[in-house]
Design an enzyme around this catalytic site. Structure first.
Site, PDB file in Angstrom:
ATOM      1  N   ALA A  10     -11.441 -22.776   7.136  1.00 29.18           N
ATOM      2  CA  ALA A  10     -11.642 -21.845   6.016  1.00 29.18           C
ATOM      3  C   ALA A  10     -11.908 -22.592   4.721  1.00 29.18           C
ATOM      4  CB  ALA A  10     -10.408 -20.943   5.865  1.00 29.18           C
ATOM      5  N   ARG A  16     -23.963 -18.767   0.197  1.00 28.07           N
ATOM      6  CA  ARG A  16     -24.923 -17.707   0.507  1.00 28.07           C
ATOM      7  C   ARG A  16     -24.369 -16.311   0.214  1.00 28.07           C
ATOM      8  NH1 ARG A  16     -26.975 -19.077   6.445  1.00 28.07           N
ATOM      9  NH2 ARG A  16     -25.062 -20.320   6.504  1.00 28.07           N
ATOM     10  N   LYS A 351       0.084  13.500 -10.726  1.00 25.20           N
ATOM     11  CA  LYS A 351       0.467  12.089 -10.642  1.00 25.20           C
ATOM     12  C   LYS A 351       1.941  11.925 -10.984  1.00 25.20           C
ATOM     13  CE  LYS A 351       0.848  10.358 -15.074  1.00 25.20           C
ATOM     14  NZ  LYS A 351       1.849   9.394 -15.582  1.00 25.20           N
ATOM     15  N   TYR A 366      -3.231  20.249 -14.616  1.00 28.64           N
ATOM     16  CA  TYR A 366      -2.772  18.862 -14.620  1.00 28.64           C
ATOM     17  C   TYR A 366      -1.257  18.835 -14.593  1.00 28.64           C
ATOM     18  CZ  TYR A 366      -1.339  14.285 -16.239  1.00 28.64           C
ATOM     19  OH  TYR A 366      -0.725  13.075 -16.347  1.00 28.64           O
ATOM     20  N   TYR A 387       2.561  12.963 -22.564  1.00 26.37           N
ATOM     21  CA  TYR A 387       2.366  11.700 -23.285  1.00 26.37           C
ATOM     22  C   TYR A 387       2.297  11.970 -24.780  1.00 26.37           C
ATOM     23  CZ  TYR A 387       0.199   7.167 -24.431  1.00 26.37           C
ATOM     24  OH  TYR A 387      -0.089   5.928 -24.957  1.00 26.37           O
ATOM     25  N   ARG A 440       3.056  32.210 -28.545  1.00 21.80           N
ATOM     26  CA  ARG A 440       1.655  32.382 -28.924  1.00 21.80           C
ATOM     27  C   ARG A 440       1.607  33.287 -30.146  1.00 21.80           C
ATOM     28  NH1 ARG A 440       0.605  35.522 -23.278  1.00 21.80           N
ATOM     29  NH2 ARG A 440       1.437  37.565 -23.832  1.00 21.80           N
TER      30      ARG A 440
END
Length: 457
Positions: A10, A16, A351, A366, A387, A440
């Protein structure tokens, strides 16, 4: 059984490839080429593996770690010179030594086992792994004697017209009697156009000494492929993918179009799962039984349970448990856990979140840095505002809550059990159990104002 050793060559830069990445580290089906080679050697019960490194030595060592010993070839002076570099580790050993190139990812455990068995059974001092090609142009031909032993290896440029008709060629993988290998290597010269020391010269030296040299012919020519450029890399990946997909199909997985599906080497898929065209399954992904992985889904390093339906979605480093359904066009990002019977609809991103049993996150939402309990309904267009510009904050939603469409949940925040948020609300304070959170402004209708607008004139 006598001792066995292996040498992985190796050290070549691989010019190439035209790449900053060391050649043997280029991936085939999700694993560096040298890893494929090492995996197959690992099944042979060798006593010691030595990897010859040169350019990019540290990267190769980082990849293989302590599983291998290493020898440094400081100058690239040919394959014989590379093997000789291992003499400090293997020079005084007694047994069988396999020499294999690190850029031959398609060689299989079965082929290498048969090669070693043939070598030991015939009591040969050297055995060449050969293959037969319809067009062996460019390869060294195996010339056998009347006893079917190898008389010599003839390179293309040196072959006679009769020798050019031989279709058996040298693949560049060998077995040697270890002691005789190093004794012969010290006799190899470099009187050639390249000024290099060639490993095949050992064959001639052993033959001239009256030793038995044999060849074991492998069944599949494609296994012998060495990868020296991007074209060969793509072909090797195609061959490997076909091999992986065939094995999965024989184990009960359905492929709608296996030639249009990319499954990496370490992926595991359960029986009766259906894989649709365009699917890419990467890394350490595990798919359970009776799943449907829909067209163009891309799943990396994730665990998917049984009876899960994933429709055209992207999932990475996450866990999805039984009977859940995802997509279309959902994006499940790292550190997400979706428990049983969870529904994630179209254009949802999640996430670093845990979503408990029976919860539904319908569409255009989200969810980030959150814990969701059981049987929650999250309405369309909900945003978890996690965030603040410097730090991430957490949202907790307890069992059986109802989140109205268009809610913005500003973390840190807790939404209590059986509570609700009104559609269109921006929730900045905790909502307690059984309460309705509404935030609201009051609607005002201006009578007749619409008629005054320019497009109504």
């Amino acid at each position: 059984m006598e001792n066995r050793y292996a040498i992985i060559l190796a050290a070549g830069k691989g010019s190439r490839m035209k790449s900053s990445l060391y050649k043997v580290l280029h991936p085939v089906a999700g694993k560096p080429m040298v890893e494929h080679v090492f995996d197959q050697i690992d099944h042979l019960n060798v006593d010691e593996v030595v990897t010859v490194v040169g350019f990019g030595a540290e990267k190769v060592k980082e990849q293989l770690g302590e599983r291998s010993n290493y020898a440094l070839q400081t100058e690239q002076l040919g394959t014989g010179h590379a093997v000789l570099a291992t003499s400090e580790v293997l020079g005084d050993k007694v047994g069988t030594t396999l020499v294999i190139c690190g850029d031959t990812p398609l060689l299989t455990q079965e082929t290498l086992e048969e090669l070693v068995k043939h070598h030991e059974k015939t009591e040969a001092k050297a055995t060449i792994l050969s293959a037969v090609a319809s067009d062996p142009t460019g390869y060294g031909r195996i010339i056998r004697d009347q006893n079917d032993h190898v008389e010599k290896i003839v390179e293309q440029k040196d072959a006679t017209p009769e020798e050019l008709l031989v279709t058996e060629f040298n693949t560049g993988t060998y077995c040697f009697d270890n002691a005789l290998l190093f004794e012969a290597l010290n006799k190899v010269g470099n009187d050639n156009a390249q000024g290099e020391y060639y490993l095949p010269d050992v064959i001639s030296i052993l033959r001239d000494q009256g030793e038995i040299v044999t060849a074991y012919t492998m069944d599949s020519e494609e296994e012998s492929m060495g990868v020296n450029d991007r074209v060969a890399l793509a072909k090797a990946t195609q061959y490997m993918s076909a091999r992986i997909n065939e094995e999965l199909m024989r184990n009960g997985v359905t492929f709608v179009d296996p030639s249009n599906t990319y499954i990496e080497k370490d992926v595991i898929i359960g029986a009766d799962t259906v894989i649709e065209p365009g699917v890419m399954l990467r890394g350490k992904t595990v798919i359970g039984e009776n799943c449907i992985i829909g067209a163009n889904s891309d799943i990396t390093d994730s665990t998917i349970g049984d009876h899960v339906v994933i429709t055209s979605s992207n999932i990475k480093q996450s866990t999805i448990l039984d009977y859940s359904d995802i997509g279309p066009y959902a994006h499940i990002r790292p550190n997400t856990i979706l428990k049983e019977h969870v529904h994630v609809g179209n254009f949802v991103e999640i996430k670093n979140a845990t979503v408990d049993k029976g919860t539904k996150v319908g569409h255009l939402t989200y969810v980030g840095d959150a814990t969701l309990g059981q049987d929650i309904n999250v309405g369309c267009g909900t945003v978890f505002a996690n965030y603040d510009g410097k730090r991430k904050h957490h949202v907790t939603i307890e069992d059986h809550a109802f989140i109205g469409s268009g809610s913005i949940l500003v973390a840190p925040l807790t939404i209590g059990k059986n509570s609700m948020t009104a559609a269109g609300s921006t929730i900045t304070q905790d909502v307690f159990e059984d309460d309705l959170g509404i935030a609201r402004s009051k609607q005002t209708n201006l009578v007749g104002y619409a008629k005054k607008l320019p497009y109504n004139e």
